[in-house]
Design an enzyme around this catalytic site. Structure first.
Site, PDB file in Angstrom:
ATOM      1  N   HIS A 101       8.584   3.737   6.769  1.00  0.00           N
ATOM      2  CA  HIS A 101       8.624   4.516   5.335  1.00  0.00           C
ATOM      3  C   HIS A 101       9.114   3.716   4.401  1.00  0.00           C
ATOM      4  CE1 HIS A 101      12.044   6.246   7.313  1.00  0.00           C
ATOM      5  NE2 HIS A 101      12.687   6.185   6.297  1.00  0.00           N
ATOM      6  N   HIS A 103      10.737   4.186   0.865  1.00  0.00           N
ATOM      7  CA  HIS A 103      11.606   5.011  -0.489  1.00  0.00           C
ATOM      8  C   HIS A 103      11.026   4.912  -1.728  1.00  0.00           C
ATOM      9  CE1 HIS A 103      14.367   7.171   2.521  1.00  0.00           C
ATOM     10  NE2 HIS A 103      14.456   5.904   2.955  1.00  0.00           N
TER      11      HIS A 103
END
Ligand code: AMP
Ligand code: ZN
Length: 136
Positions: A101, A103
């Protein structure tokens, strides 16, 4: 490829509801439940890849474009003063959820988000070692 035990696989594929700010065929971008700042969001691929090193080039290319697009939309919507893009790989780097992922962290003057480090010094020894190991 999905991982049945992975919470981000479930969120990215809509099996667990999330505050989604963007979605396309390959990615979902959600608001982080423990935000560093107002608008902190996570770019999640819908397929399971544990980290950057596992990520196929095509997904990496699409992912940075999604990050750029949604960061711009967050900046316009929230009027932040700056922006950090952070991406952690491995426990030593602060990764806690082992589904790749990115941020997206809007920054505001005088916010308290602690995204910083104490600068060291690049020694001649380290420089020589790294450049030689990198065949650079
Ligand atoms: P990292 O430490 O880079 O692995 O980041 C994991 C991030 O996921 C943290 O910022 C958490 O606050 C966030 N997080 C964990 N579980 C959830 C969830 N169910 N929904 C939204 N964000 C989450
Ligand atoms: Zn996953």
């Amino acid at each position: 490829m999905k991982d049945v035990d992975c919470i981000f696989c479930k969120i990215a594929n809509g099996e667990i509801p999330s505050a989604t700010v963007y979605e396309d065929e390959d990615f979902r971008v959600i608001l982080d439940l423990g935000p560093a700042t107002k608008g902190h969001a996570l770019v999640l691929p819908k397929e399971h890849w544990a980290n950057l090193f596992e990520l196929p080039d095509e997904v990496a290319q699409k992912g940075i474009l999604v990050a750029k697009k949604v960061a711009g939309k967050l900046r316009d919507a929230l009027g932040c003063d700056g922006f950090n893009i952070v991406q952690n790989n491995g426990t030593a780097a602060g990764q806690t959820v082992f589904h790749f992922h990115i941020h997206l962290i809007p920054r505001y003057e005088n916010d308290q988000a602690g995204i910083s480090w104490t600068p060291g010094t690049l020694t001649e020894e380290d420089k020589k070692e790294i450049l030689s190991k990198m065949d650079a």
